[in-house]
Design a protein around this motif. Structure first.
Motif, PDB file in Angstrom:
ATOM      1  N   VAL A 453      -4.055  11.433  -4.008  1.00  0.00           N
ATOM      2  CA  VAL A 453      -3.127  12.196  -4.615  1.00  0.00           C
ATOM      3  C   VAL A 453      -3.384  13.497  -4.897  1.00  0.00           C
ATOM      4  O   VAL A 453      -2.956  14.616  -4.344  1.00  0.00           O
ATOM      5  N   ASP A 454      -4.595  13.365  -5.753  1.00  0.00           N
ATOM      6  CA  ASP A 454      -4.895  15.016  -6.213  1.00  0.00           C
ATOM      7  C   ASP A 454      -5.337  15.915  -5.389  1.00  0.00           C
ATOM      8  O   ASP A 454      -5.991  15.629  -4.083  1.00  0.00           O
ATOM      9  N   THR A 455      -5.217  17.127  -5.749  1.00  0.00           N
ATOM     10  CA  THR A 455      -5.376  18.104  -4.632  1.00  0.00           C
ATOM     11  C   THR A 455      -6.854  18.313  -4.658  1.00  0.00           C
ATOM     12  O   THR A 455      -7.459  19.056  -4.071  1.00  0.00           O
ATOM     13  N   ALA A 456      -7.686  17.685  -5.625  1.00  0.00           N
ATOM     14  CA  ALA A 456      -9.148  17.889  -5.599  1.00  0.00           C
ATOM     15  C   ALA A 456      -9.628  16.929  -4.626  1.00  0.00           C
ATOM     16  O   ALA A 456     -10.782  17.066  -4.193  1.00  0.00           O
ATOM     17  N   GLY A 457      -8.945  15.878  -4.354  1.00  0.00           N
ATOM     18  CA  GLY A 457      -9.304  14.890  -3.181  1.00  0.00           C
ATOM     19  C   GLY A 457      -8.437  15.390  -1.765  1.00  0.00           C
ATOM     20  O   GLY A 457      -8.600  16.423  -1.336  1.00  0.00           O
ATOM     21  N   LEU A 458      -7.930  14.366  -1.374  1.00  0.00           N
ATOM     22  CA  LEU A 458      -7.267  14.442  -0.203  1.00  0.00           C
ATOM     23  C   LEU A 458      -5.920  15.250  -0.133  1.00  0.00           C
ATOM     24  O   LEU A 458      -5.370  16.066   0.662  1.00  0.00           O
ATOM     25  N   GLY A 459      -5.211  15.038  -1.288  1.00  0.00           N
ATOM     26  CA  GLY A 459      -3.629  15.798  -1.726  1.00  0.00           C
ATOM     27  C   GLY A 459      -2.961  15.503  -0.643  1.00  0.00           C
ATOM     28  O   GLY A 459      -2.110  16.286  -0.163  1.00  0.00           O
ATOM     29  N   LEU A 460      -2.791  14.113  -0.196  1.00  0.00           N
ATOM     30  CA  LEU A 460      -1.681  13.875   1.026  1.00  0.00           C
ATOM     31  C   LEU A 460      -0.173  13.975   0.483  1.00  0.00           C
ATOM     32  O   LEU A 460       0.071  13.870  -0.893  1.00  0.00           O
ATOM     33  N   ASP A 461       0.480  14.007   1.382  1.00  0.00           N
ATOM     34  CA  ASP A 461       1.674  13.957   1.070  1.00  0.00           C
ATOM     35  C   ASP A 461       2.508  12.675   0.946  1.00  0.00           C
ATOM     36  O   ASP A 461       1.847  11.628   1.147  1.00  0.00           O
ATOM     37  N   VAL A 462       3.580  12.497   0.518  1.00  0.00           N
ATOM     38  CA  VAL A 462       3.985  11.361  -0.216  1.00  0.00           C
ATOM     39  C   VAL A 462       4.238  10.072   0.897  1.00  0.00           C
ATOM     40  O   VAL A 462       3.826   8.918   0.750  1.00  0.00           O
ATOM     41  N   PHE A 463       4.610  10.460   2.054  1.00  0.00           N
ATOM     42  CA  PHE A 463       4.667   9.638   3.331  1.00  0.00           C
ATOM     43  C   PHE A 463       3.380   8.918   3.611  1.00  0.00           C
ATOM     44  O   PHE A 463       3.260   7.746   3.695  1.00  0.00           O
ATOM     45  N   SER A 464       2.208   9.901   3.426  1.00  0.00           N
ATOM     46  CA  SER A 464       1.044   9.357   3.831  1.00  0.00           C
ATOM     47  C   SER A 464       0.431   8.437   2.856  1.00  0.00           C
ATOM     48  O   SER A 464      -0.157   7.457   3.002  1.00  0.00           O
ATOM     49  N   GLN A 465       0.844   8.781   1.453  1.00  0.00           N
ATOM     50  CA  GLN A 465       0.545   7.920   0.344  1.00  0.00           C
ATOM     51  C   GLN A 465       0.842   6.699   0.422  1.00  0.00           C
ATOM     52  O   GLN A 465       0.303   5.644   0.012  1.00  0.00           O
ATOM     53  N   PHE A 466       2.264   6.687   0.688  1.00  0.00           N
ATOM     54  CA  PHE A 466       2.913   5.179   0.650  1.00  0.00           C
ATOM     55  C   PHE A 466       2.345   4.453   1.828  1.00  0.00           C
ATOM     56  O   PHE A 466       2.436   2.978   1.795  1.00  0.00           O
ATOM     57  N   LEU A 467       2.114   4.874   2.847  1.00  0.00           N
ATOM     58  CA  LEU A 467       1.269   4.278   3.987  1.00  0.00           C
ATOM     59  C   LEU A 467       0.152   3.557   3.657  1.00  0.00           C
ATOM     60  O   LEU A 467      -0.320   2.446   4.086  1.00  0.00           O
ATOM     61  N   ILE A 468      -0.716   4.492   2.745  1.00  0.00           N
ATOM     62  CA  ILE A 468      -1.771   4.053   2.368  1.00  0.00           C
ATOM     63  C   ILE A 468      -1.768   2.601   1.004  1.00  0.00           C
ATOM     64  O   ILE A 468      -2.363   1.775   1.220  1.00  0.00           O
ATOM     65  N   TYR A 469      -0.525   2.798   0.270  1.00  0.00           N
ATOM     66  CA  TYR A 469      -0.104   1.860  -0.837  1.00  0.00           C
ATOM     67  C   TYR A 469       0.137   0.605  -0.032  1.00  0.00           C
ATOM     68  O   TYR A 469      -0.289  -0.546  -0.308  1.00  0.00           O
ATOM     69  N   GLY A 470       0.710   0.640   1.298  1.00  0.00           N
ATOM     70  CA  GLY A 470       1.170  -0.586   1.760  1.00  0.00           C
ATOM     71  C   GLY A 470      -0.093  -1.214   2.475  1.00  0.00           C
ATOM     72  O   GLY A 470      -0.174  -2.312   2.320  1.00  0.00           O
ATOM     73  N   CYS A 471      -1.156  -0.614   3.220  1.00  0.00           N
ATOM     74  CA  CYS A 471      -2.222  -1.146   3.570  1.00  0.00           C
ATOM     75  C   CYS A 471      -2.941  -1.735   2.367  1.00  0.00           C
ATOM     76  O   CYS A 471      -3.692  -2.902   2.458  1.00  0.00           O
ATOM     77  N   TYR A 472      -2.896  -0.932   1.119  1.00  0.00           N
ATOM     78  CA  TYR A 472      -3.634  -1.463   0.074  1.00  0.00           C
ATOM     79  C   TYR A 472      -3.157  -2.915  -0.388  1.00  0.00           C
ATOM     80  O   TYR A 472      -3.790  -3.808  -0.566  1.00  0.00           O
ATOM     81  N   PHE A 473      -1.754  -2.951  -0.407  1.00  0.00           N
ATOM     82  CA  PHE A 473      -1.349  -4.546  -0.581  1.00  0.00           C
ATOM     83  C   PHE A 473      -1.362  -5.385   0.223  1.00  0.00           C
ATOM     84  O   PHE A 473      -1.526  -6.653   0.227  1.00  0.00           O
ATOM     85  N   ALA A 474      -1.654  -5.015   1.590  1.00  0.00           N
ATOM     86  CA  ALA A 474      -2.007  -5.911   2.525  1.00  0.00           C
ATOM     87  C   ALA A 474      -3.200  -6.461   2.281  1.00  0.00           C
ATOM     88  O   ALA A 474      -3.658  -7.540   2.886  1.00  0.00           O
ATOM     89  N   ALA A 475      -4.354  -5.489   1.874  1.00  0.00           N
ATOM     90  CA  ALA A 475      -5.589  -5.912   1.596  1.00  0.00           C
ATOM     91  C   ALA A 475      -5.536  -6.957   0.634  1.00  0.00           C
ATOM     92  O   ALA A 475      -6.368  -8.087   0.756  1.00  0.00           O
ATOM     93  N   ILE A 476      -4.901  -6.735  -0.313  1.00  0.00           N
ATOM     94  CA  ILE A 476      -4.843  -7.716  -1.439  1.00  0.00           C
ATOM     95  C   ILE A 476      -4.472  -9.163  -0.998  1.00  0.00           C
ATOM     96  O   ILE A 476      -4.800 -10.125  -1.117  1.00  0.00           O
ATOM     97  N   ALA A 477      -3.334  -9.232  -0.179  1.00  0.00           N
ATOM     98  CA  ALA A 477      -2.754 -10.245   0.528  1.00  0.00           C
ATOM     99  C   ALA A 477      -3.804 -10.737   1.412  1.00  0.00           C
ATOM    100  O   ALA A 477      -3.977 -12.154   1.500  1.00  0.00           O
ATOM    101  N   ALA A 478      -4.837 -10.110   1.953  1.00  0.00           N
ATOM    102  CA  ALA A 478      -5.845 -10.656   3.047  1.00  0.00           C
ATOM    103  C   ALA A 478      -6.855 -11.346   2.015  1.00  0.00           C
ATOM    104  O   ALA A 478      -7.288 -12.346   2.464  1.00  0.00           O
ATOM    105  N   ILE A 479      -7.149 -10.728   1.045  1.00  0.00           N
ATOM    106  CA  ILE A 479      -8.148 -11.397   0.121  1.00  0.00           C
ATOM    107  C   ILE A 479      -7.908 -12.469  -0.415  1.00  0.00           C
ATOM    108  O   ILE A 479      -8.596 -13.549  -0.474  1.00  0.00           O
ATOM    109  N   PHE A 480      -6.381 -12.979  -0.692  1.00  0.00           N
ATOM    110  CA  PHE A 480      -6.198 -14.182  -1.405  1.00  0.00           C
ATOM    111  C   PHE A 480      -5.842 -15.136  -0.318  1.00  0.00           C
ATOM    112  O   PHE A 480      -5.880 -16.307  -0.639  1.00  0.00           O
ATOM    113  N   LEU A 481      -5.369 -14.676   0.862  1.00  0.00           N
ATOM    114  CA  LEU A 481      -5.362 -15.525   2.005  1.00  0.00           C
ATOM    115  C   LEU A 481      -6.840 -16.198   2.348  1.00  0.00           C
ATOM    116  O   LEU A 481      -6.847 -17.592   2.403  1.00  0.00           O
TER     117      LEU A 481
END
Length: 512
Positions: A453-481
């Protein structure tokens, strides 16, 4: 003779009043602080402007850009919350809660005062800093009540306090939406109403009684011994993760033990009295840190508690990110022709459904020790699907529905996680474990915010952020699977007969 009758009547009335006082005082000593805390929780969460915050910042009143709001202002809350959490946790216990509650109330007032009169990015960053302080001091709200009521009342008063905060949040969102939709009230007026509620909340904690003890710095040797004995008893009796709530028998026994060891004079002194117990001792910072480290190692050596805590930290990190930036996503997907905003209805519905799910799950009979990892995998997958839907469909109505389902799923499973973690812990370790889980969640969230999110990092737009958050929860699901499959495989191996002719009924059950 008349004087003698008057004296007799006076003595009778005095004795009756003393009896009534001895019966009512313990009740009032518990009821009064609980009532004040509920009032404080309600008004501090009564925020009619909250569902429209991003729209207000992007509107003509503040005239900020999406990049400034999403990438420069909102990340300050995450960083300040993380930086202040641990020192505030220690200060809360050392100062015995009430001063920190007053500080939190002042932080809320400062937050919304800046939102009303401040302008520009620096002012809004100060606002986020003040709100980060208010968030970090939230530990005082849920810790105070445990220092002024007996252990047997913990569950009841916790329910009252949590119910008051949820009711305040729902009432604030709904009233804000109704004022906007039906009365066409300007958003600035909603912010002013939120500030007024914060001022009302600021007056409440001043009337709270000052506790005479705390969980770590100001505790008696008797309490420390009881906590250790209770923890060992829970381990021996195998109550760790099977219960959906605290062991009532153990809690009642602990309360009875305290009462039996107390003498008559001490039993008349209420828990919230300012008089210091002569058996109480104050611990130094080094001793408290050593105690916390010892309890940390002892708690997280339990595999079930570690699993639920891992999901707690990972999912809470993603949950904060989705909730914090959902309004920015709605602003992007909302059609320019849509003059009506329904954020308030959505937040109200999400809060109420989450509360209902949290209440309903308490009556569901599930062997979480057996199906815990599978449930964590399933609900994490549902949350991932909701986030992907919000990001990819890009229709505001669909986004609203996915958001409500996302929050409901989180509230349901975080309630289960709370039950499972609290089932094996004394009150002191309960505070420690949830504090550690919150700290890890914020640490992960800070890293995610800095990178994505931060401009010091990638500073992605909100759509790109939510794509990453979706992948993040998918990774959590894979870990507990993987955890669930590993548990099933180990369960099958444990049922394999070690000796020819041995049946399944001879095998031992899993230790968790």
């Amino acid at each position: 003779m008349n004087n003698i009758n008057y004296l007799w009547l006076f003595a009778l009335l005095f004795e009756a009043s003393d009896t009534v006082r001895s019966v009512l005082y313990p009740v009032m000593s518990e009821l009064f602080p609980t009532l004040l805390l509920c009032l404080y929780g309600f008004f501090s969460n009564l925020r009619p402007s909250e569902p429209f915050l991003t729209h207000f910042l992007l509107g003509p009143e503040k005239n900020l850009t999406e990049t400034q709001v999403v990438n420069e202002i909102y990340p300050v809350w995450t960083y300040s919350y993380l930086a202040l959490l641990f020192p505030v946790f220690l200060a809360t216990d050392y100062l015995r809660y009430k001063p920190v509650l007053i500080l939190q109330a002042a932080s809320f007032v400062a937050t919304y005062a800046v939102l009303v009169w401040g302008r520009g990015v620096p002012a809004m960053q100060v606002l986020e800093l003040a709100f980060g302080l208010a968030s970090a001091t939230d530990v005082a709200y849920y810790s105070y009540i445990y220092s002024v009521v007996p252990p047997a009342s913990y569950q009841r008063v916790t329910g009252f306090c949590r119910g008051a905060t949820l009711l305040g949040s729902a009432a604030g969102s709904l009233s804000g939406q109704l004022l906007v939709s039906l009365a066409a009230v300007r958003l600035r007026r909603l912010v002013e109403a939120t500030l007024a509620a914060a001022v009302v909340a600021f007056t409440v904690p001043w009337f709270l009684p000052m506790p005479g003890r705390s969980l770590f710095f100001h505790r008696s040797g008797e309490e420390e011994g009881e906590a250790t004995a209770e923890e060992e008893g829970r381990s021996r009796n195998g109550t760790a993760m099977e219960g959906g709530s605290r062991n009532g028998t153990a809690m009642e026994g602990r309360t009875r033990g305290v009462q039996e060891r107390s003498d008559d004079a001490d039993s008349k002194v209420p828990l919230n009295s300012q008089r210091v117990d002569p058996r109480q001792r104050s611990s130094g910072l080094t001793e408290v840190l050593r105690l916390l480290w010892r309890d940390f190692l002892r708690c997280y050596s339990q595999r079930p508690l570690l699993a639920w805590s891992a999901w707690w930290a990972l999912s809470t990190c993603g949950y904060f990110q989705v909730v914090n930036y959902a309004q920015a996503l709605w602003e992007r997907v909302r059609s320019p022709t849509d003059l009506e905003i329904y954020n308030g209805y959505v937040e109200t519905l999400a809060t109420l459904l989450g509360a209902m799910a949290a209440l309903a799950v308490g009556s569901v009979r599930v062997s979480w020790a057996t199906w815990g990892e599978a449930a964590l995998c399933l609900f994490s997958a549902v949350m991932a699907a909701c986030v992907f839907t919000m990001d990819l469909v890009r229709h505001v109505g669909v986004c609203y529905g996915a958001y409500v389902l996302f929050r409901t799923a989180y509230m349901l499973l975080i309630t289960v996680a709370t039950f499972q973690i609290a089932a094996s812990l004394s009150m002191q370790r309960y505070a420690l474990v949830f504090g550690v889980n919150a700290f890890v969640a914020l640490l992960l969230q800070s890293v995610l915010t800095l990178v994505v999110v931060d401009t010091a990092g990638l500073g992605l737009d909100v759509f790109s952020q939510f794509l990453i958050y979706g992948c993040y929860f998918a990774a959590i699901a894979a870990i507990f699977l993987l955890a669930a499959l590993s548990k099933m495989a180990s369960g099958r191996r444990s049922k394999t007969p070690a000796v020819p002719g041995e049946t399944d009924s001879d095998t031992r059950s899993l230790p968790y």
